[in-house]
Scaffold this motif. Structure first.
Motif, PDB file in Angstrom:
ATOM      1  N   ILE A   8      -7.318  -8.393  -2.076  1.00 45.46           N
ATOM      2  CA  ILE A   8      -6.706  -7.192  -2.666  1.00 45.46           C
ATOM      3  C   ILE A   8      -6.672  -6.078  -1.618  1.00 45.46           C
ATOM      4  O   ILE A   8      -5.674  -5.392  -1.439  1.00 45.46           O
ATOM      5  CB  ILE A   8      -7.477  -6.741  -3.927  1.00 45.46           C
ATOM      6  CG1 ILE A   8      -7.290  -7.767  -5.042  1.00 45.46           C
ATOM      7  CG2 ILE A   8      -7.013  -5.354  -4.406  1.00 45.46           C
ATOM      8  CD1 ILE A   8      -8.183  -7.579  -6.241  1.00 45.46           C
ATOM      9  N   LYS A   9      -7.779  -5.964  -0.889  1.00 44.90           N
ATOM     10  CA  LYS A   9      -7.894  -4.917   0.125  1.00 44.90           C
ATOM     11  C   LYS A   9      -6.867  -5.127   1.246  1.00 44.90           C
ATOM     12  O   LYS A   9      -6.324  -4.175   1.800  1.00 44.90           O
ATOM     13  CB  LYS A   9      -9.313  -4.945   0.707  1.00 44.90           C
ATOM     14  CG  LYS A   9      -9.765  -3.577   1.176  1.00 44.90           C
ATOM     15  CD  LYS A   9     -11.178  -3.624   1.689  1.00 44.90           C
ATOM     16  CE  LYS A   9     -11.337  -2.552   2.758  1.00 44.90           C
ATOM     17  NZ  LYS A   9     -12.303  -2.903   3.759  1.00 44.90           N
ATOM     18  N   ASN A  10      -6.635  -6.394   1.589  1.00 44.33           N
ATOM     19  CA  ASN A  10      -5.700  -6.688   2.688  1.00 44.33           C
ATOM     20  C   ASN A  10      -4.395  -7.280   2.173  1.00 44.33           C
ATOM     21  O   ASN A  10      -3.765  -8.105   2.840  1.00 44.33           O
ATOM     22  CB  ASN A  10      -6.358  -7.651   3.681  1.00 44.33           C
ATOM     23  CG  ASN A  10      -7.573  -7.036   4.309  1.00 44.33           C
ATOM     24  OD1 ASN A  10      -7.477  -6.086   5.087  1.00 44.33           O
ATOM     25  ND2 ASN A  10      -8.736  -7.529   3.938  1.00 44.33           N
ATOM     26  N   SER A  11      -3.998  -6.869   0.971  1.00 43.05           N
ATOM     27  CA  SER A  11      -2.821  -7.477   0.346  1.00 43.05           C
ATOM     28  C   SER A  11      -1.533  -7.271   1.144  1.00 43.05           C
ATOM     29  O   SER A  11      -0.577  -8.013   0.987  1.00 43.05           O
ATOM     30  CB  SER A  11      -2.636  -6.921  -1.064  1.00 43.05           C
ATOM     31  OG  SER A  11      -2.612  -5.516  -1.007  1.00 43.05           O
ATOM     32  N   GLU A  12      -1.524  -6.266   2.027  1.00 42.69           N
ATOM     33  CA  GLU A  12      -0.305  -6.007   2.808  1.00 42.69           C
ATOM     34  C   GLU A  12       0.006  -7.141   3.776  1.00 42.69           C
ATOM     35  O   GLU A  12       1.131  -7.287   4.243  1.00 42.69           O
ATOM     36  CB  GLU A  12      -0.406  -4.664   3.541  1.00 42.69           C
ATOM     37  CG  GLU A  12      -1.366  -4.588   4.699  1.00 42.69           C
ATOM     38  CD  GLU A  12      -2.782  -4.230   4.271  1.00 42.69           C
ATOM     39  OE1 GLU A  12      -3.088  -4.344   3.069  1.00 42.69           O
ATOM     40  OE2 GLU A  12      -3.581  -3.855   5.137  1.00 42.69           O
TER      41      GLU A  12
ATOM     42  N   LEU B 127       4.219   7.630 -10.588  1.00 48.65           N
ATOM     43  CA  LEU B 127       5.490   7.625  -9.848  1.00 48.65           C
ATOM     44  C   LEU B 127       5.304   7.996  -8.378  1.00 48.65           C
ATOM     45  O   LEU B 127       6.063   7.555  -7.521  1.00 48.65           O
ATOM     46  CB  LEU B 127       6.470   8.617 -10.473  1.00 48.65           C
ATOM     47  CG  LEU B 127       7.339   8.154 -11.630  1.00 48.65           C
ATOM     48  CD1 LEU B 127       8.296   9.251 -12.033  1.00 48.65           C
ATOM     49  CD2 LEU B 127       8.141   6.904 -11.269  1.00 48.65           C
ATOM     50  N   TYR B 128       4.303   8.817  -8.080  1.00 51.57           N
ATOM     51  CA  TYR B 128       4.118   9.267  -6.695  1.00 51.57           C
ATOM     52  C   TYR B 128       3.766   8.124  -5.744  1.00 51.57           C
ATOM     53  O   TYR B 128       4.086   8.166  -4.574  1.00 51.57           O
ATOM     54  CB  TYR B 128       3.023  10.335  -6.623  1.00 51.57           C
ATOM     55  CG  TYR B 128       3.516  11.722  -6.967  1.00 51.57           C
ATOM     56  CD1 TYR B 128       4.462  12.359  -6.169  1.00 51.57           C
ATOM     57  CD2 TYR B 128       3.041  12.394  -8.079  1.00 51.57           C
ATOM     58  CE1 TYR B 128       4.922  13.625  -6.480  1.00 51.57           C
ATOM     59  CE2 TYR B 128       3.500  13.668  -8.398  1.00 51.57           C
ATOM     60  CZ  TYR B 128       4.431  14.279  -7.592  1.00 51.57           C
ATOM     61  OH  TYR B 128       4.881  15.532  -7.898  1.00 51.57           O
ATOM     62  N   GLN B 129       3.073   7.114  -6.247  1.00 50.29           N
ATOM     63  CA  GLN B 129       2.646   5.978  -5.411  1.00 50.29           C
ATOM     64  C   GLN B 129       1.981   6.422  -4.112  1.00 50.29           C
ATOM     65  O   GLN B 129       2.342   6.004  -3.012  1.00 50.29           O
ATOM     66  CB  GLN B 129       3.849   5.073  -5.095  1.00 50.29           C
ATOM     67  CG  GLN B 129       4.302   4.239  -6.257  1.00 50.29           C
ATOM     68  CD  GLN B 129       3.196   3.326  -6.764  1.00 50.29           C
ATOM     69  OE1 GLN B 129       2.575   2.615  -6.000  1.00 50.29           O
ATOM     70  NE2 GLN B 129       2.929   3.367  -8.053  1.00 50.29           N
ATOM     71  N   ASN B 189      -0.711  -0.296  -0.535  1.00 56.73           N
ATOM     72  CA  ASN B 189      -1.030  -0.978   0.733  1.00 56.73           C
ATOM     73  C   ASN B 189       0.200  -1.629   1.339  1.00 56.73           C
ATOM     74  O   ASN B 189       0.476  -1.494   2.528  1.00 56.73           O
ATOM     75  CB  ASN B 189      -2.072  -2.086   0.498  1.00 56.73           C
ATOM     76  CG  ASN B 189      -3.463  -1.533   0.465  1.00 56.73           C
ATOM     77  OD1 ASN B 189      -3.675  -0.361   0.771  1.00 56.73           O
ATOM     78  ND2 ASN B 189      -4.418  -2.334   0.073  1.00 56.73           N
ATOM     79  N   ARG B 190       0.927  -2.333   0.489  1.00 50.38           N
ATOM     80  CA  ARG B 190       2.116  -3.049   0.981  1.00 50.38           C
ATOM     81  C   ARG B 190       3.200  -2.068   1.421  1.00 50.38           C
ATOM     82  O   ARG B 190       3.912  -2.302   2.388  1.00 50.38           O
ATOM     83  CB  ARG B 190       2.657  -4.003  -0.096  1.00 50.38           C
ATOM     84  CG  ARG B 190       1.759  -5.199  -0.296  1.00 50.38           C
ATOM     85  CD  ARG B 190       2.260  -6.091  -1.380  1.00 50.38           C
ATOM     86  NE  ARG B 190       3.446  -6.849  -1.019  1.00 50.38           N
ATOM     87  CZ  ARG B 190       3.437  -7.943  -0.271  1.00 50.38           C
ATOM     88  NH1 ARG B 190       2.316  -8.395   0.214  1.00 50.38           N
ATOM     89  NH2 ARG B 190       4.551  -8.597  -0.006  1.00 50.38           N
TER      90      ARG B 190
END
Lengths: 392, 402
Positions: A8-12, B127-129, B189-190
């Protein structure tokens, strides 16, 4: 569990398929906790024996199937089943005696659907759950209004507003994220295509100067180094180096072969074909994955010392405020195209300049709007004779 | 390290960071607009509700003022300056504003239905993400929701089995918050990674063109004839000025650009005192120096644009860039790939000069390239890089017997 948190922490760094798998796993854990918390309470509810037996059984069945599909790599199907399971629990809970909690479970189910971050799944399942919630509210208003200063019809409106508002705001979020991601993805893709084109030109430049296309098979130094290094790395896995030596030899051998022809050969085994498929991406002197990786690595050496380039821009017109500088930039654009070698000739050599007609066609093209604005294109077309006469 | 004290990757990293921030800024601007549009629409049902419960004019005025304050702050920060931090501040003010309004409503109208407006507020802030906004959002929702359940249980019709019901409601809230927190954590994160990826590929583009210019120079020598360029530009601008009936303002600029070649950077201002900083910066972009002049990179890119085709299906498919940790490749293929890449880098290939073992290691570790390598192979190399060098040196001195 630790691995789950790490992912989850490194999901990117995960692919979309891997992220979906991760999400289904998380939902299954929640489903387990949620089921454990809610289903045993059915004993205390005034429900028929059929429901008391049917609900836990179908929950368990769906749960096991979701798990099996997840293990069997049918992750998308597992995602749908986990949503069905939650919807089933919602309907069951809503049918119980705790109307307010039933209403809250609707939010939990919407949250699960949101968690998957799939616009169509949200639109359909989320829409169904929201409509069901609004309908359910209109049936149970009297018991849900609770104590307070507002009457039940006002309470009903607030409940329905919160639920519909929640659904609509998240729908806006999905649309917003989708369109933004799409435009960035396009930008990324275009840049990749440009890099592919530049790599192609570099390879052509190389082929023009150095006649080294066939050296791989004959180069004993390269062969020795390749074998030596490969054997050394491989020794960390296996003591027997015969397999890796065979692969190295096969890799070199492939440089002398017409891959398209041998790939379809009936004589070759499945393993050999598999290695052809893997290794052909990394053959030397071709615009393939190896070239991409190599130039990505060595290009890191470039532009270290240069602080003159401080940002990336494509639109030349936007860089200049003064109109005269914009015209100047347009003149330099024409000069650059007309005088610098920027194209491959018919023999594939990087030696060609653009002709006046080609420059005009390029400047007029839709793709070129990314580089100069419409006003500059009009200016060029109105003074095309001067450009051709003085800048060619 | 260069003269200005930047590390090897300093300028690159700065460009990448700036561009990532630029993308983030444009995203944040869009989100600010959407949140404010929804917030503006939200004023009407709130005022209608207050009117329905017979609230005093004073109370209606206070709520209107709260909404107006948040919206005006947003407009002020949005229009004041196109700067990242301004929009971030306005985002925090909006989040707090939304929660203050909802909390006030919960205090003024004690009823379970008002509690659900917290979910609406949560969705709006979602919405801000943004990482900090997501943490704040989850904390506020959980804290306010729990407080309401604990201190006003009667508003939920909780009269019997109090403890059990309270635990249930808080558990619901916790599941809701944890799931959405995980969801936003994955998305954020993504998203940040993707912004960086887009910025990195821009940097790669620039560096690949730079490499191409170097190789072209190696083949052709320095071909850019600036004398000829300026002469042609001078003739062109003279004819153009005559045609459009203006004084030839370009001649002065051409003189400035010619003088630039012989002047040091710190003496540029002395060439023409009448030019402002902006004028000089713009003219520097137009100086004819193919290497290290930004416009040449863009022009070269523009010259290739007629060869770039994008299928719409490509935009929607998830295409992974080539990497040395591809799932489809066997261990043997990954080993051979690393070995061949090492050899290519250490020898003169593709017109690129060879690099030392140390330089190769530095490139792997100081750039993001190491992310593309199979972790175990990278570890083997980093722990045994001297062995790699030895095998390589022996092979290229023909000492290895196989």
């Amino acid at each position: 569990m630790r691995e789950l948190f790490y992912k989850i922490k490194n999901s990117e760094l995960l692919s979309q398929a891997e992220v979906l798998r991760l999400k289904v796993t998380v939902v299954l854990i929640f489903l387990f906790i949620f089921g454990l918390l809610t289903i045993p309470t059915s004993i205390f509810e005034k429900l028929s024996i059929n429901i008391i037996v049917f609900v836990p059984l179908s929950f368990l069945l769906l749960y096991v199937f979701t798990l099996l599909f997840l293990i069997g790599n049918k992750v998308r199907l597992a995602m749908h089943l986990s949503i069905y399971n939650f919807i089933g629990l919602t309907v069951y809970y809503v049918g119980g005696s705790s109307e307010l909690y039933g209403y809250l479970v609707i939010f939990i189910t919407l949250t699960i659907i949101i968690f998957y971050q799939d616009i169509y799944t949200y639109l359909i399942y989320g829409g169904i759950v929201t409509l069901y919630g609004i309908y359910y509210l209109s049936l149970n208003m009297d018991v849900m209004s609770g104590m307070g200063i507002i009457n039940s019809s006002v309470s009903l409106s607030i409940y329905q507003f919160s639920l519909a508002g929640f659904y609509i705001v998240f729908l806006i979020h999905f649309i917003l994220a989708e369109s933004f991601y799409e435009s960035l993805n396009k930008e990324n893709l275009i840049s990749e295509k440009y890099i592919q084109r530049y790599t192609d030109i570099i390879l052509k430049l190389d082929a023009e100067i150095e006649d080294n296309q066939n050296e791989v098979y004959n180069d004993t130094q390269l062969e020795n180094a390749l074998k030596g290094i490969s054997k050394f790395i491989y020794s960390f896995w296996e003591d027997d180096s015969s397999k890796i030596e065979e692969v190295v030899e096969f890799y070199q051998f492939l440089h002398t072969q017409d891959i398209a022809k041998i790939r379809n050969s009936n004589v070759l085994t499945g393993t050999t074909k598999q290695y052809i498929q893997e290794l052909e991406k990394y053959l030397l002197y071709k615009n393939n994955h190896l070239a991409y990786l190599y130039f990505k690595l060595v290009s890191n050496k470039q532009l270290y010392e240069s602080s003159q380039i401080n940002k990336y821009y494509d639109n030349i017109s936007d860089v200049f405020i003064s109109q005269s500088n914009k015209i100047f930039a347009l003149a330099i654009t024409y000069l650059f195209f007309a005088q610098e070698k920027t194209q491959l000739d018919k023999w594939g050599r990087f030696n060609e300049r653009l002709m006046h007609e080609e420059i005009t066609e390029l400047i007029k093209s839709k793709r070129f709007r990314k580089f100069v604005n419409f006003e500059e294109v009009n200016f060029y077309l109105n003074n095309i004779d001067l450009f051709e006469r003085y800048l060619r | 390290m260069d003269r200005n004290g930047h590390t090897l990757q300093g300028h690159s990293q700065k460009r990448i960071n700036d561009y990532s921030e630029k993308i983030e800024l444009s995203h944040l601007k869009r989100k600010t607009l959407y949140v404010n549009a929804i917030l503006t629409l939200f004023i009407f049902p709130v005022l209608y509700l207050l009117n329905l419960i017979g609230a005093s004019l004073g109370l209606i005025f206070i709520y209107s003022a709260m909404f107006l304050f948040v919206i005006i702050v947003n407009i002020a920060f949005y229009t004041y300056k196109d700067h990242f931090n301004n929009l971030k501040i306005s985002m925090y003010i909006t989040i707090l504003g939304i929660y203050i309004i909802i909390t006030s409503l919960m205090i003024d109208i004690v009823a379970p239905s008002i509690f659900t407006l917290l979910f609406f507020a949560y969705a709006l802030v979602y919405l801000y993400q943004d990482k900090q906004a997501a943490i704040l959002n989850n904390l506020l929702l959980f804290a306010l929701g729990s407080m309401l359940i604990l201190f006003y249980p009667e508003s939920f019709n909780i009269t019997t089995n109090q403890t059990g019901n309270i635990i249930y409601l808080i558990t619901f809230l916790a599941i809701f918050v944890i799931l959405l927190m995980l969801s936003s954590s994955v998305i954020i994160n993504r998203r940040i990674h993707f912004y960086r990826k887009v910025a990195q590929i821009k940097e790669e583009e620039l560096k690949t063109i730079d490499l191409l210019f170097d190789l072209q120079k190696k083949r052709d020598g320095n071909q850019l004839d600036d004398e000829k360029y300026y002469k042609q530009l001078s003739q062109f601008t003279e004819a153009l000025s005559k045609r459009i009936g203006i004084d030839n303002v370009f001649e002065e600029k051409i003189d400035f650009l010619k003088a630039l070649k012989s002047e040091r950077k710190n003496k540029i201002r002395s060439i023409n005192q009448s030019y402002s900083e902006t004028d000089i910066n713009e003219l520097l972009q137009l100086a004819l120096d193919k290497k290290h002049n930004q416009i040449s990179y863009t022009l070269f890119k523009a010259s290739q644009s007629n060869h770039i085709e994008i299928e719409s299906s490509e935009v929607y498919s998830e295409k992974k860039s080539p990497s040395m940790r591809s799932i489809g490749d066997s261990r043997e293929t990954k080993v051979v790939l690393f070995a061949i890449l090492y050899i290519l880098a250490r020898t003169d290939r593709y017109l690129v000069e060879s690099m030392s073992n140390e330089k190769f290691m530095k490139l792997l570790t100081e750039s993001d390239f190491h992310q593309l390598i199979e972790p175990k192979i990278l570890k083997i190399y980093l722990e045994n890089y001297e062995v790699f060098d030895k095998i390589f040196s022996e092979a290229f001195e023909d000492k290895v017997t196989l």
